[in-house]
Design a protein around this motif. Structure first.
Motif, PDB file in Angstrom:
ATOM      1  N   ASN A   5      -1.867  -2.487  10.541  1.00  0.00           N
ATOM      2  CA  ASN A   5      -0.775  -3.441  10.382  1.00  0.00           C
ATOM      3  C   ASN A   5      -0.196  -3.321   8.971  1.00  0.00           C
ATOM      4  OD1 ASN A   5       0.987  -5.567  10.186  1.00  0.00           O
ATOM      5  ND2 ASN A   5      -0.429  -7.105  10.949  1.00  0.00           N
ATOM      6  N   PRO A   6       0.919  -2.596   8.824  1.00  0.00           N
ATOM      7  CA  PRO A   6       1.499  -2.392   7.493  1.00  0.00           C
ATOM      8  C   PRO A   6       2.127  -3.653   6.896  1.00  0.00           C
ATOM      9  CG  PRO A   6       2.943  -1.487   9.154  1.00  0.00           C
ATOM     10  CD  PRO A   6       1.695  -1.933   9.868  1.00  0.00           C
ATOM     11  N   ASP A   7       2.050  -4.765   7.624  1.00  0.00           N
ATOM     12  CA  ASP A   7       2.541  -6.044   7.107  1.00  0.00           C
ATOM     13  C   ASP A   7       1.400  -6.993   6.753  1.00  0.00           C
ATOM     14  OD1 ASP A   7       5.368  -5.518   7.357  1.00  0.00           O
ATOM     15  OD2 ASP A   7       5.069  -5.605   9.518  1.00  0.00           O
ATOM     16  N   ASP A   8       0.182  -6.481   6.726  1.00  0.00           N
ATOM     17  CA  ASP A   8      -1.000  -7.292   6.416  1.00  0.00           C
ATOM     18  C   ASP A   8      -1.569  -6.866   5.067  1.00  0.00           C
ATOM     19  OD1 ASP A   8      -3.397  -8.656   6.261  1.00  0.00           O
ATOM     20  OD2 ASP A   8      -4.183  -7.919   8.168  1.00  0.00           O
ATOM     21  N   LEU A   9      -1.294  -7.656   4.054  1.00  0.00           N
ATOM     22  CA  LEU A   9      -1.768  -7.346   2.704  1.00  0.00           C
ATOM     23  C   LEU A   9      -3.291  -7.298   2.643  1.00  0.00           C
ATOM     24  CD1 LEU A   9      -0.625  -6.736  -0.110  1.00  0.00           C
ATOM     25  CD2 LEU A   9      -0.786  -9.172  -0.616  1.00  0.00           C
ATOM     26  N   CYS A  49      -4.050  -3.754   3.848  1.00  0.00           N
ATOM     27  CA  CYS A  49      -3.485  -2.660   3.047  1.00  0.00           C
ATOM     28  C   CYS A  49      -4.086  -2.552   1.655  1.00  0.00           C
ATOM     29  CB  CYS A  49      -1.964  -2.813   2.949  1.00  0.00           C
ATOM     30  SG  CYS A  49      -1.107  -2.742   4.535  1.00  0.00           S
ATOM     31  N   TYR A  50      -4.114  -3.653   0.918  1.00  0.00           N
ATOM     32  CA  TYR A  50      -4.555  -3.590  -0.480  1.00  0.00           C
ATOM     33  C   TYR A  50      -5.984  -3.068  -0.635  1.00  0.00           C
ATOM     34  CZ  TYR A  50      -6.074  -4.770  -5.135  1.00  0.00           C
ATOM     35  OH  TYR A  50      -6.609  -4.692  -6.386  1.00  0.00           O
ATOM     36  N   PRO A  51      -6.976  -3.648   0.061  1.00  0.00           N
ATOM     37  CA  PRO A  51      -8.348  -3.145  -0.161  1.00  0.00           C
ATOM     38  C   PRO A  51      -8.522  -1.675   0.215  1.00  0.00           C
ATOM     39  CG  PRO A  51      -8.393  -5.187   1.110  1.00  0.00           C
ATOM     40  CD  PRO A  51      -6.963  -4.775   0.983  1.00  0.00           C
ATOM     41  N   LYS A  52      -7.860  -1.255   1.270  1.00  0.00           N
ATOM     42  CA  LYS A  52      -7.971   0.137   1.708  1.00  0.00           C
ATOM     43  C   LYS A  52      -7.417   1.077   0.638  1.00  0.00           C
ATOM     44  CE  LYS A  52      -7.797   0.957   6.109  1.00  0.00           C
ATOM     45  NZ  LYS A  52      -7.402   1.150   7.504  1.00  0.00           N
ATOM     46  N   THR A  58       6.668  -0.443   4.572  1.00  0.00           N
ATOM     47  CA  THR A  58       7.056  -1.852   4.611  1.00  0.00           C
ATOM     48  C   THR A  58       6.949  -2.441   3.214  1.00  0.00           C
ATOM     49  OG1 THR A  58       4.798  -2.611   5.004  1.00  0.00           O
ATOM     50  CG2 THR A  58       6.145  -2.115   6.977  1.00  0.00           C
ATOM     51  N   LYS A  59       7.545  -3.580   3.028  1.00  0.00           N
ATOM     52  CA  LYS A  59       7.439  -4.264   1.735  1.00  0.00           C
ATOM     53  C   LYS A  59       5.975  -4.538   1.402  1.00  0.00           C
ATOM     54  CE  LYS A  59      11.953  -6.507   1.991  1.00  0.00           C
ATOM     55  NZ  LYS A  59      12.433  -5.867   3.205  1.00  0.00           N
ATOM     56  N   THR A  60       5.224  -4.966   2.403  1.00  0.00           N
ATOM     57  CA  THR A  60       3.817  -5.281   2.186  1.00  0.00           C
ATOM     58  C   THR A  60       3.014  -4.046   1.815  1.00  0.00           C
ATOM     59  OG1 THR A  60       3.995  -7.108   3.748  1.00  0.00           O
ATOM     60  CG2 THR A  60       1.773  -6.328   3.240  1.00  0.00           C
ATOM     61  N   LEU A  61       3.223  -2.945   2.519  1.00  0.00           N
ATOM     62  CA  LEU A  61       2.512  -1.706   2.222  1.00  0.00           C
ATOM     63  C   LEU A  61       2.851  -1.216   0.814  1.00  0.00           C
ATOM     64  CD1 LEU A  61       0.554   0.341   3.487  1.00  0.00           C
ATOM     65  CD2 LEU A  61       2.552   1.601   4.312  1.00  0.00           C
ATOM     66  N   MET A  90       0.236  -2.954  -6.388  1.00  0.00           N
ATOM     67  CA  MET A  90      -0.861  -3.792  -6.901  1.00  0.00           C
ATOM     68  C   MET A  90      -2.107  -2.963  -7.189  1.00  0.00           C
ATOM     69  SD  MET A  90      -0.388  -7.082  -4.364  1.00  0.00           S
ATOM     70  CE  MET A  90      -2.064  -7.602  -4.552  1.00  0.00           C
ATOM     71  N   ALA A  91      -2.482  -2.108  -6.246  1.00  0.00           N
ATOM     72  CA  ALA A  91      -3.675  -1.284  -6.429  1.00  0.00           C
ATOM     73  C   ALA A  91      -3.486  -0.296  -7.580  1.00  0.00           C
ATOM     74  CB  ALA A  91      -4.002  -0.543  -5.133  1.00  0.00           C
ATOM     75  N   ALA A  92      -2.300   0.285  -7.675  1.00  0.00           N
ATOM     76  CA  ALA A  92      -2.026   1.238  -8.758  1.00  0.00           C
ATOM     77  C   ALA A  92      -2.130   0.558 -10.119  1.00  0.00           C
ATOM     78  CB  ALA A  92      -0.647   1.863  -8.565  1.00  0.00           C
ATOM     79  N   ILE A  93      -1.551  -0.616 -10.235  1.00  0.00           N
ATOM     80  CA  ILE A  93      -1.604  -1.343 -11.502  1.00  0.00           C
ATOM     81  C   ILE A  93      -3.039  -1.767 -11.810  1.00  0.00           C
ATOM     82  CG2 ILE A  93      -0.917  -3.498 -12.649  1.00  0.00           C
ATOM     83  CD1 ILE A  93       1.864  -3.070 -11.324  1.00  0.00           C
ATOM     84  N   ASP A  94      -3.741  -2.284 -10.807  1.00  0.00           N
ATOM     85  CA  ASP A  94      -5.134  -2.695 -11.020  1.00  0.00           C
ATOM     86  C   ASP A  94      -6.024  -1.524 -11.428  1.00  0.00           C
ATOM     87  OD1 ASP A  94      -4.453  -5.287 -10.403  1.00  0.00           O
ATOM     88  OD2 ASP A  94      -5.330  -5.255  -8.386  1.00  0.00           O
TER      89      ASP A  94
END
Length: 168
Positions: A86-90, A93-96, A120-123, A129-133
């Motif tokens: 689900n590319p709209d589920d943060l 997406c984020y943890p993966k 998607t916007k969420t993806l 977010m992951a890149a910055i973290d």
């Protein structure tokens, strides 16, 4: 130093092609949606899954992205394709993405970059977010927008200033 580029894949493949050609990575990691109508077809689809469109009209059909940019053996589906259901589920997406980047960072001998233009916007948000973290460089491929649907041809890839992360 070898370069690894992580990109999100959505409805338009052209900006991803531009990012790959501009940044000249040695390896590309594609983050795409799974399923029958998922964006993964642009990465691993057979024949000519990438479509150049004007509205609903298909102007041209092209091979998948790795073929178009000549990745050849440098692209390995099992290693270089991250699929999300689900590319709209943060929360998916984020943890993966974060875990994948951290696993890449175990080997410090390469530079890791992220381009969040597609998807998607969420993806895209999850990749940023992951890149910055994880402290990796962030890029976006942009062009003048003649419509509100997507970036069209004539785009350019540029680094995004993320220096704010050091000020927080």
């Amino acid at each position: 130093m070898p370069k690894i580029l992580i990109v999100t894949v959505g409805g338009s493949f052209q900006p991803i092609i531009t990012a790959i050609r501009s940044l000249q990575p040695d390896r590309v990691i594609f983050i795409a949606s799974d399923g029958e109508k998922g964006s993964k077809s642009q990465v691993i689809g057979e024949g000519t899954p990438c479509e150049v469109r004007r509205g609903v009209e298909v102007l041209e059909r092209l091979p998948n992205i790795p073929t178009q940019v000549g990745l050849g053996d440098r692209f390995q589906k099992e290693r270089d394709l991250i699929l999300v259901q689900n590319p709209d589920d943060l929360n998916e997406c984020y943890p993966k993405i974060h875990t994948f980047i951290r696993d890449l960072q175990v080997d410090p001998s390469h530079e890791i970059m992220a381009d969040y233009t597609g998807g998607t916007k969420t993806l895209s948000a999850a990749l940023v977010m992951a890149a910055i973290d994880c402290g990796i460089s962030v890029y976006i491929t942009i062009a003048a927008r003649d419509n509100l649907v997507r970036v069209e041809r004539g785009e350019v890839t540029q680094r995004v200033d993320t220096s704010f992360r050091h000020e927080l």
